[in-house]
Write a protein that holds these residues in place. Structure first.
Motif, PDB file in Angstrom:
ATOM      1  N   ARG A   1       1.451   7.907   6.673  1.00  0.00           N
ATOM      2  CA  ARG A   1       2.266   8.011   5.566  1.00  0.00           C
ATOM      3  C   ARG A   1       1.311   9.191   4.829  1.00  0.00           C
ATOM      4  NH1 ARG A   1       2.932   1.896   3.488  1.00  0.00           N
ATOM      5  NH2 ARG A   1       3.348   1.056   5.498  1.00  0.00           N
ATOM      6  N   SER A   2       2.182   9.809   3.961  1.00  0.00           N
ATOM      7  CA  SER A   2       1.446  10.775   3.030  1.00  0.00           C
ATOM      8  C   SER A   2       0.513  10.091   2.204  1.00  0.00           C
ATOM      9  CB  SER A   2       2.410  11.737   2.360  1.00  0.00           C
ATOM     10  OG  SER A   2       3.511  10.857   1.595  1.00  0.00           O
ATOM     11  N   GLY A   3      -0.131  11.211   1.610  1.00  0.00           N
ATOM     12  CA  GLY A   3      -1.323  10.498   0.606  1.00  0.00           C
ATOM     13  C   GLY A   3      -0.917   9.871  -0.676  1.00  0.00           C
ATOM     14  N   ASP A   4       0.340   9.704  -0.890  1.00  0.00           N
ATOM     15  CA  ASP A   4       0.868   9.102  -1.953  1.00  0.00           C
ATOM     16  C   ASP A   4       0.860   7.469  -1.757  1.00  0.00           C
ATOM     17  OD1 ASP A   4       4.624   8.944  -1.697  1.00  0.00           O
ATOM     18  OD2 ASP A   4       2.879   8.555  -0.221  1.00  0.00           O
ATOM     19  N   ILE A   5       0.124   7.116  -0.842  1.00  0.00           N
ATOM     20  CA  ILE A   5       0.149   5.690  -0.524  1.00  0.00           C
ATOM     21  C   ILE A   5      -0.582   4.872  -1.547  1.00  0.00           C
ATOM     22  CG2 ILE A   5      -2.239   5.739   0.555  1.00  0.00           C
ATOM     23  CD1 ILE A   5      -1.128   3.606   2.607  1.00  0.00           C
ATOM     24  N   THR A   6      -1.437   5.579  -2.201  1.00  0.00           N
ATOM     25  CA  THR A   6      -2.429   4.997  -3.310  1.00  0.00           C
ATOM     26  C   THR A   6      -1.232   5.150  -4.388  1.00  0.00           C
ATOM     27  OG1 THR A   6      -4.213   6.469  -2.626  1.00  0.00           O
ATOM     28  CG2 THR A   6      -4.395   5.387  -4.632  1.00  0.00           C
ATOM     29  N   LEU A   7      -0.532   6.200  -4.801  1.00  0.00           N
ATOM     30  CA  LEU A   7       0.127   6.285  -5.893  1.00  0.00           C
ATOM     31  C   LEU A   7       1.311   4.992  -5.786  1.00  0.00           C
ATOM     32  CD1 LEU A   7       1.335   7.870  -8.374  1.00  0.00           C
ATOM     33  CD2 LEU A   7       2.715   8.957  -6.854  1.00  0.00           C
ATOM     34  N   LEU A   8       1.656   5.021  -4.578  1.00  0.00           N
ATOM     35  CA  LEU A   8       2.735   3.686  -4.346  1.00  0.00           C
ATOM     36  C   LEU A   8       2.159   2.536  -4.606  1.00  0.00           C
ATOM     37  CD1 LEU A   8       5.514   3.794  -1.724  1.00  0.00           C
ATOM     38  CD2 LEU A   8       4.583   1.832  -2.360  1.00  0.00           C
ATOM     39  N   GLU A   9       1.254   2.251  -4.170  1.00  0.00           N
ATOM     40  CA  GLU A   9       0.446   0.761  -4.428  1.00  0.00           C
ATOM     41  C   GLU A   9       0.011   0.689  -6.033  1.00  0.00           C
ATOM     42  OE1 GLU A   9      -0.485  -2.585  -2.916  1.00  0.00           O
ATOM     43  OE2 GLU A   9       0.418  -0.885  -1.849  1.00  0.00           O
ATOM     44  N   LYS A  10      -0.408   1.867  -6.647  1.00  0.00           N
ATOM     45  CA  LYS A  10      -0.535   1.588  -7.852  1.00  0.00           C
ATOM     46  C   LYS A  10       0.714   1.033  -8.814  1.00  0.00           C
ATOM     47  CE  LYS A  10      -3.010   5.505  -8.550  1.00  0.00           C
ATOM     48  NZ  LYS A  10      -3.723   6.648  -9.129  1.00  0.00           N
ATOM     49  N   MET A  11       1.782   2.224  -8.318  1.00  0.00           N
ATOM     50  CA  MET A  11       2.876   1.685  -8.860  1.00  0.00           C
ATOM     51  C   MET A  11       3.445   0.396  -8.840  1.00  0.00           C
ATOM     52  SD  MET A  11       5.188   5.262  -8.633  1.00  0.00           S
ATOM     53  CE  MET A  11       6.490   4.474  -9.047  1.00  0.00           C
ATOM     54  N   ARG A  12       3.282  -0.116  -7.475  1.00  0.00           N
ATOM     55  CA  ARG A  12       3.705  -1.565  -7.046  1.00  0.00           C
ATOM     56  C   ARG A  12       2.677  -2.672  -8.035  1.00  0.00           C
ATOM     57  NH1 ARG A  12       5.323  -1.908  -1.932  1.00  0.00           N
ATOM     58  NH2 ARG A  12       3.702  -0.810  -1.124  1.00  0.00           N
ATOM     59  N   ARG A  13       1.707  -2.212  -8.198  1.00  0.00           N
ATOM     60  CA  ARG A  13       0.773  -2.973  -8.874  1.00  0.00           C
ATOM     61  C   ARG A  13       1.150  -3.092 -10.486  1.00  0.00           C
ATOM     62  NH1 ARG A  13      -4.116  -2.304  -6.143  1.00  0.00           N
ATOM     63  NH2 ARG A  13      -3.792  -3.203  -4.211  1.00  0.00           N
TER      64      ARG A  13
ATOM     65  N   GLU B   1       3.682  11.209 -16.276  1.00  0.00           N
ATOM     66  CA  GLU B   1       2.450  11.544 -17.414  1.00  0.00           C
ATOM     67  C   GLU B   1       1.408  10.481 -17.277  1.00  0.00           C
ATOM     68  OE1 GLU B   1       4.833  10.476 -21.607  1.00  0.00           O
ATOM     69  OE2 GLU B   1       4.825  12.759 -20.566  1.00  0.00           O
ATOM     70  N   GLU B   2       1.985   9.369 -16.862  1.00  0.00           N
ATOM     71  CA  GLU B   2       0.721   8.219 -16.769  1.00  0.00           C
ATOM     72  C   GLU B   2      -0.058   8.507 -15.883  1.00  0.00           C
ATOM     73  OE1 GLU B   2       0.552   3.299 -16.834  1.00  0.00           O
ATOM     74  OE2 GLU B   2       2.206   4.452 -17.462  1.00  0.00           O
ATOM     75  N   PHE B   3       0.597   8.856 -14.668  1.00  0.00           N
ATOM     76  CA  PHE B   3      -0.349   9.092 -13.480  1.00  0.00           C
ATOM     77  C   PHE B   3      -0.668  10.617 -13.320  1.00  0.00           C
ATOM     78  CE2 PHE B   3       1.702   5.192 -12.108  1.00  0.00           C
ATOM     79  CZ  PHE B   3       0.705   4.300 -11.869  1.00  0.00           C
ATOM     80  N   GLY B   4      -0.486  11.313 -14.184  1.00  0.00           N
ATOM     81  CA  GLY B   4      -0.775  12.692 -14.353  1.00  0.00           C
ATOM     82  C   GLY B   4      -0.048  13.652 -13.027  1.00  0.00           C
TER      83      GLY B   4
ATOM     84  N   SER C   1       3.923  15.061 -11.362  1.00  0.00           N
ATOM     85  CA  SER C   1       5.197  15.464 -11.820  1.00  0.00           C
ATOM     86  C   SER C   1       6.191  14.263 -11.434  1.00  0.00           C
ATOM     87  CB  SER C   1       5.657  16.464 -10.847  1.00  0.00           C
ATOM     88  OG  SER C   1       7.044  16.869 -11.116  1.00  0.00           O
ATOM     89  N   ARG C   2       7.473  14.477 -11.750  1.00  0.00           N
ATOM     90  CA  ARG C   2       8.493  13.363 -11.371  1.00  0.00           C
ATOM     91  C   ARG C   2       8.807  13.146 -10.030  1.00  0.00           C
ATOM     92  NH1 ARG C   2      13.471  15.144 -14.352  1.00  0.00           N
ATOM     93  NH2 ARG C   2      14.426  13.490 -12.935  1.00  0.00           N
ATOM     94  N   THR C   3       8.702  14.286  -9.215  1.00  0.00           N
ATOM     95  CA  THR C   3       9.081  14.351  -7.667  1.00  0.00           C
ATOM     96  C   THR C   3       8.291  13.218  -6.992  1.00  0.00           C
ATOM     97  OG1 THR C   3       9.472  16.578  -8.213  1.00  0.00           O
ATOM     98  CG2 THR C   3       9.586  15.723  -5.998  1.00  0.00           C
ATOM     99  N   PRO C   4       7.015  13.055  -6.803  1.00  0.00           N
ATOM    100  CA  PRO C   4       6.440  11.987  -6.434  1.00  0.00           C
ATOM    101  C   PRO C   4       6.700  10.531  -6.825  1.00  0.00           C
ATOM    102  CG  PRO C   4       4.577  12.967  -7.472  1.00  0.00           C
ATOM    103  CD  PRO C   4       6.126  13.983  -7.686  1.00  0.00           C
ATOM    104  N   ILE C   5       6.968  10.637  -8.133  1.00  0.00           N
ATOM    105  CA  ILE C   5       7.177   9.401  -8.558  1.00  0.00           C
ATOM    106  C   ILE C   5       8.715   8.835  -8.269  1.00  0.00           C
ATOM    107  CG2 ILE C   5       7.746   8.019 -11.036  1.00  0.00           C
ATOM    108  CD1 ILE C   5       4.985   8.498 -10.778  1.00  0.00           C
ATOM    109  N   ARG C   6       9.547   9.918  -8.285  1.00  0.00           N
ATOM    110  CA  ARG C   6      10.870   9.473  -7.679  1.00  0.00           C
ATOM    111  C   ARG C   6      10.953   9.055  -6.368  1.00  0.00           C
ATOM    112  NH1 ARG C   6      15.617  11.871  -7.499  1.00  0.00           N
ATOM    113  NH2 ARG C   6      16.883  10.564  -8.819  1.00  0.00           N
ATOM    114  N   GLU C   7      10.217   9.510  -5.328  1.00  0.00           N
ATOM    115  CA  GLU C   7       9.948   9.047  -4.186  1.00  0.00           C
ATOM    116  C   GLU C   7       9.374   7.999  -3.975  1.00  0.00           C
ATOM    117  OE1 GLU C   7       7.822  11.718  -1.839  1.00  0.00           O
ATOM    118  OE2 GLU C   7       9.424  13.595  -1.762  1.00  0.00           O
ATOM    119  N   ALA C   8       8.323   7.488  -4.647  1.00  0.00           N
ATOM    120  CA  ALA C   8       7.958   6.137  -4.830  1.00  0.00           C
ATOM    121  C   ALA C   8       8.987   5.030  -5.231  1.00  0.00           C
ATOM    122  CB  ALA C   8       6.607   6.012  -5.538  1.00  0.00           C
TER     123      ALA C   8
END
Lengths: 250, 250
Positions: free
Chosen positions: A12-24, A44-47, A49-56
DNA sequence: CCATGTCTTCTTGCATACATGAAACCTATG
DNA sequence: CATAGGTTTCATGTATGCAAGAAGACATGG
């Protein structure tokens, strides 16, 4: 703890951290069931854009953790009671399959892990350390499923557990002593059956265990215990909070 | 055929059409295993921007149909032989669960659908119409899983079948006559067990059927049949084409 | 006081622009 | 002729702008 089998499941792409953080954020964090999660806030919390947030969020949606109402917003989703029952039915089947497969594999590394887990669990049970025991239960089940050596099963199980928000359950779990003891005994039976390489026996011993555990977890919802009389009378309704804090599992 | 249970599973956004179209493009369409699928190509082909395409591709990725190599591209993914075996193991377990649950439910609408299916299947089997029979097999299994009345099971099954690219298998399926006949008999046994409301019997009858069907589907890969000697000798290697056209299932 | 219609605001959905990184290709040299 | 190095190209990853739609607030009329 559950991301590494041997190699990474998918590159998976590098957003695995982001996705995990959002899950938490959603399972543990300050977002409770029913809450709206604005994309911009997370962005803005994770610094980012909206795009990767949307994907997650989309991924979290098809994991069942959030619900995206089009043009309205993304909300934290609480499984209905019915869904929880359904998920437990699936859990029983999958873990039964895992136990059977593991039994067929013979003496593998995971089996030794289970045996060590049993010793630690005995100690935690004897000391009445339910917190430590909860952790060990977690490890026990994941080890068993990993030991089945079936990645698709593992992924399916992972998805299932995410939907159950098992973290929320386990974290708040302080099982009753008698259930804890029973659980420990059942774990012993399961490992025994696996060691005897009787796949069918292992499967059904596991299934019985999971069923018992699930019923124990669901009981506080079914019939509020006399010891804790408070505030649980309105199930029946769908989309009603199921009071995750009441769930126990072991 | 498999999108509507009673209400729509989740109020997904309107891209359900887009996603479905892309799925078709990949499973049936001109994109073969290993091919690169440029986002831009799909985008202008469907007359939309890259953004919705990306979302759909991400979903297809976690369904296992495509593989997104970060910064490189999205490729059509062919399940390895091992994955197919794993998926069949899961399939057996899930359909067994479904049969058991359906048996417990008693006389429901889906059971009658199954009985009608049986009659049609008998006719197709008698006439040797393997094409029609394949369709009926499809309907048989989906009806059974739907009849379990467990939406999470249904969703899991759906995801599983998507990963198996079962369409590809079924479409190219012209089962051997003896397997077709056996399959038909097994279907009868399954429905019989369900009608007798013996959940355990139903489960195991179904599991035996699925196992037999899976093994029949895998056999052409294991040992190329003398009738079709061609070109299948290089399994063992991962990421190698499994020659989906050779798979049969019933 | 209540109901209804309109309006504002907030959030998502999609399109586009730009930056980044990887892979292939071409060239030059041993 | 093979190989190493650099360059070019192409596809993705991310940010941002804009439009559309839904929910709630607010005012107005009965």
């Amino acid at each position: 703890m559950q991301e590494d089998m041997d190699t990474v499941p998918q590159s998976r792409s590098g957003d695995i951290t982001l996705l995990e953080k959002m899950r938490r954020q959603i399972t543990n964090g300050r977002y409770g069931p029913g809450d709206l999660i604005p994309e911009l806030t997370l962005a803005e919390e994770f610094g980012v854009s909206r795009t990767p947030i949307r994907e997650a969020l989309k991924q979290l949606q098809n994991e069942g953790l959030v619900e995206i109402r089009p043009r309205v917003g993304t909300f934290v989703r609480q499984p209905t009671r019915r869904e929880i029952v359904e998920l437990f039915e699936l859990k029983e089947s999958l873990e039964g399959l895992a136990a059977g497969l593991l039994a067929r594999r013979g003496r593998v590394r995971e089996l030794e892990t289970l045996e060590r887990n049993l010793m630690d669990s005995d100690r935690a049970a004897a000391e009445g350390d339910s917190q430590a025991y909860a952790e060990l239960v977690h490890e026990f089940h994941w080890t068993l499923v990993r030991g089945a050596d079936n990645r698709k099963l593992y992924e399916t199980y992972e998805r299932l557990m995410n939907q159950l928000a098992y973290h929320r359950i386990v974290v708040n779990t302080v099982a009753r002593p008698e259930r804890l003891k029973a659980s420990d005994n059942e774990h012993h039976s399961v490992v025994e059956a696996i060691k005897s390489k009787d796949a069918l026996d292992a499967e059904f011993t596991m299934r019985n265990h999971v069923r018992a555990s699930s019923q124990a977890a669901l009981r506080p919802i079914d019939e509020p215990q006399p010891a804790r009389p408070g505030s649980i009378d309105d199930d029946a309704q769908e989309n009603r909070r199921v009071e995750g804090g009441e769930l126990r599992a072991c």
